[in-house]
Design a protein around this motif. Structure first.
Motif, short mmCIF file in Angstrom:
data_model
loop_
_atom_site.label_atom_id
_atom_site.label_comp_id
_atom_site.label_asym_id
_atom_site.label_seq_id
_atom_site.Cartn_x
_atom_site.Cartn_y
_atom_site.Cartn_z
N TYR A 2 0.85 -1.20 0.00
CA TYR A 2 0.00 0.00 0.00
C TYR A 2 0.89 1.24 0.00
O TYR A 2 2.03 1.21 0.46
CB TYR A 2 -0.88 0.03 1.25
N ASP A 3 0.34 2.33 -0.50
CA ASP A 3 1.05 3.61 -0.35
C ASP A 3 0.91 4.10 1.09
O ASP A 3 1.87 4.52 1.70
CB ASP A 3 0.48 4.65 -1.33
N VAL A 4 -0.35 4.07 1.58
CA VAL A 4 -0.60 4.62 2.92
C VAL A 4 -1.42 3.65 3.76
O VAL A 4 -2.47 3.16 3.30
CB VAL A 4 -1.39 5.95 2.84
N ALA A 5 -0.95 3.39 4.99
CA ALA A 5 -1.77 2.64 5.96
C ALA A 5 -2.17 3.62 7.06
O ALA A 5 -1.33 4.31 7.63
CB ALA A 5 -0.96 1.49 6.55
N ILE A 6 -3.47 3.66 7.30
CA ILE A 6 -3.99 4.54 8.36
C ILE A 6 -4.41 3.64 9.52
O ILE A 6 -5.21 2.71 9.32
CB ILE A 6 -5.18 5.37 7.84
N ILE A 7 -3.90 3.90 10.70
CA ILE A 7 -4.26 3.06 11.86
C ILE A 7 -5.32 3.80 12.67
O ILE A 7 -5.07 4.88 13.22
CB ILE A 7 -3.02 2.75 12.73
N GLY A 8 -6.54 3.22 12.71
CA GLY A 8 -7.63 3.82 13.48
C GLY A 8 -8.70 4.41 12.58
O GLY A 8 -8.41 5.23 11.70
N ALA A 9 -9.95 3.95 12.80
CA ALA A 9 -11.07 4.45 11.98
C ALA A 9 -12.01 5.33 12.80
O ALA A 9 -13.22 5.18 12.80
CB ALA A 9 -11.83 3.27 11.36
N GLY A 10 -11.40 6.27 13.53
CA GLY A 10 -12.20 7.32 14.17
C GLY A 10 -12.35 8.48 13.20
O GLY A 10 -12.09 8.34 11.99
N ILE A 11 -12.71 9.64 13.72
CA ILE A 11 -12.97 10.77 12.81
C ILE A 11 -11.68 11.24 12.14
O ILE A 11 -11.71 11.63 10.96
CB ILE A 11 -13.68 11.94 13.55
N THR A 12 -10.52 11.16 12.82
CA THR A 12 -9.30 11.64 12.15
C THR A 12 -8.87 10.65 11.07
O THR A 12 -8.56 11.06 9.95
CB THR A 12 -8.14 11.93 13.14
N GLY A 13 -8.88 9.36 11.40
CA GLY A 13 -8.46 8.35 10.41
C GLY A 13 -9.36 8.35 9.18
O GLY A 13 -8.87 8.31 8.04
N THR A 14 -10.67 8.43 9.39
CA THR A 14 -11.58 8.37 8.24
C THR A 14 -11.52 9.65 7.41
O THR A 14 -11.61 9.61 6.18
CB THR A 14 -13.03 8.09 8.68
N PHE A 15 -11.35 10.79 8.10
CA PHE A 15 -11.25 12.06 7.34
C PHE A 15 -9.99 12.07 6.48
O PHE A 15 -10.01 12.48 5.30
CB PHE A 15 -11.25 13.27 8.29
#
Ligand SMILES: Cc1cc2nc3c(=O)[nH]c(=O)nc-3n(C[C@H](O)[C@H](O)[C@H](O)COP(=O)(O)OP(=O)(O)OC[C@H]3O[C@@H](n4cnc5c(N)ncnc54)[C@H](O)[C@@H]3O)c2cc1C
Length: 483
Positions: A2-15
């Motif tokens: 992947y290019d980017v992995a985001i850890i956490g699907a709260g408001i900051t991660g999803t935004f």
């Protein structure tokens, strides 16, 4: 990779996922729980703050004031309810009025528009039920109210519609540095990504430590709430604060985006990051404090209590930076209040950081900022309802009578990207179970629909968290050959 992995699907991660999905990037969101918005994002006051609280020249002040005006557009694009109903900070004494003066000055320095200090007469025009001892207030017409989890769910759905991937039930356990980025081990899989964005809420310090960065520490501080029935919803119009205390903005009385009244939170350090229980003595303090702000709050119309856990950083400010010891690893930590308000501006800023680190990003030509409209049956006219039922009879079957939610709406929320898989997931998306009976009547039917749509056994359907099973088997099931 992947290019980017985001850890956490709260408001900051999803935004951030949604912002990054505007570009030609392979994005993955890793979330430890079984739904979007499982941390602070599902348990807060839901206020889009005007921006006079945070001290000038802090990241909190900057992102709050920048984020606030961004809500109208994103909520319109993603079909999320948002109302700019204004806020009051009420004062009861001369000392409070001095604090209000300071807040006004701070707000002006932070760049908050249209702030005004108003007297009791003007307050009464806005809030006929204001407390009898209130003498004046800071009025901020730009403050608003939103359903934070609906926004996070909509952002995740839109990011996925634009190509991002989401792995729920994937707790990040370990991160290794590789020649080209990072190898992330979760409870279910192993993935590689060039860049990592740590949006793990109260756990952001622990995730950062996985790459050898111990530059900040998070302390959990919880806040407890009452949620009153919609029948009480008409008694106030604006978000009503008292003067801020040493920790936080104090107890608020506010309408919610769906017409209930929310009262709380208090603010206490708690011994662990999952301490979401409610306690009698703390709720009593919330109740007694709130009654000073508004006359006759009908606490007998309380439908539920809940607790949210803040991520209090030891730096005293948001941490939004590339780690000094791990290249391409961006910490978005300590995102306490006003984190929800700041989230659109944080997402824009972090996207800029990724652009700089990557040496530029290519626009995705077919990026679609719009989410498929959500049908909210209760809000339709009789003619629209009849038309809809003719097209799809599942909209003619009411499942939640308190909130008038139909089977069609529940089926739709399960089958979208980032769809519901749990009873509370359906509740957060459609409001089935959010009313006075709190799912007492509709829960079994919601479970049946979930089981059918997800092709699961009804005993596998959980209420909210991974192990929150509701049914264990048939009541007359024969065990070991005996009834
Ligand atoms: C009581 C309270 C009231 C508040 N009121 C307001 C308000 O009115 N207005 C406002 O602007 N802000 C408010 N806030 C702040 C706001 O709620 C937060 O700033 C915001 O929700 C933080 O979002 P987040 O995505 O950073 O964290 P979270 O929402 O906590 O999300 C973090 C996610 O990371 C996941 N995660 C954690 N560890 C791992 C792991 N190892 N692997 C994978 N996933 C992981 C979690 O499960 C979670 O889903 C309030 C906060 C609280 C607690």
């Amino acid at each position: 990779m992947y290019d980017v992995a985001i850890i956490g699907a709260g408001i900051t991660g999803t935004f951030i996922a949604r912002e990054l999905s505007r570009y030609e990037l392979d994005i993955v969101i890793l979330e430890k729980d079984n739904d979007i918005s499982s941390g602070a994002t599902k348990a807060n006051t839901g206020i889009v703050h005007a921006g006079y609280d945070a001290k000038p020249n802090t990241k909190m002040a900057y992102f709050n004031v920048k984020g606030n005006p961004m809500f109208d557009k994103v909520c319109e694009e993603l079909d999320v309810p948002f109302k700019r109903n204004g806020s009051l900070v009420v004062g009861f004494s001369e000392e409070d009025m001095e604090t209000i003066e300071e807040l006004y000055e701070r707000g002006v320095k932070n760049g908050v528009p249209k702030l005004e200090i108003i007297d009791r007469e003007k307050i009464k025009e806005l809030e006929p039920n204001i407390g009898k001892d209130v003498v004046g207030a800071l009025y901020a017409p730009t403050a608003g109210i939103i359903s934070p989890w609906e926004l996070a769910i909509a952002l995740a759905e839109n990011a996925m519609d634009n190509g991002a991937e989401l792995y729920l039930n994937n707790e990040v356990k370990n991160i290794e540095t590789t020649d080209s980025g990072y190898r992330i081990k979760t409870s279910e899989r192993e993935i590689e990504a060039k860049y990592v964005i740590n949006c793990a809420g109260v756990y952001a310090d622990e995730i950062s430590q996985m790459v050898g960065d111990s530059s900040f520490k998070i302390t959990p501080r919880s806040g407890q709430y009452y949620l009153l029935d919609k029948a009480a919803g008409e008694m106030i119009n604006t978000v009503i604060f008292q003067c801020p205390r040493k920790f936080g903005k104090g107890v608020v009385v506010s309408p919610t985006a769906h017409g209930n009244i929310i009262v709380g939170p208090d603010n206490e350090v708690v011994p662990n990051k999952e301490a979401t229980e409610t306690t009698g003595y703390r709720l009593r303090m919330v109740r007694e404090t709130a009654q000073k702000s508004v006359e006759g709050i009908p606490f007998n119309k309380n439908i539920t209590n809940f607790t949210g856990v803040r991520a209090e950083p030891d730096t005293g400010d948001f941490i939004i930076e590339e780690s000094k010891v791990a290249k391409g690893f961006i910490n978005v930590g300590g995102i306490k209040s006003p984190g929800l308000t700041s989230s659109p501006a944080i997402a824009e800023y972090v996207t800029g950081m990724v652009k700089d680190i990557a040496g530029g990003l290519e626009d995705k030509e077919d990026f679609n900022p719009k989410r498929k409209k959500v049908i909210r049956f209760a809000e339709l006219s009789n003619e629209e309802k009849a038309e809809l039922i003719k097209k799809d009879p599942s909209y003619g079957r009411i499942i939640c009578r308190c909130e008038t939610v139909t089977e069609g709406e529940i089926i739709d929320c399960i089958n979208r990207n980032a769809g519901a898989t749990t009873v509370d997931g359906v509740k957060r998306r459609t409001r089935a179970g959010f009313g006075r009976c709190q799912g007492g009547f509709c829960m079994p039917r919601v479970m049946e629909i979930l089981a059918r749509e997800l092709n699961k056994d009804v005993t596998d359907i959980v209420k909210d968290g991974t192990d929150s099973y509701i049914l264990t088997g048939e009541t007359k099931e024969i065990e070991n050959g005996e009834e």
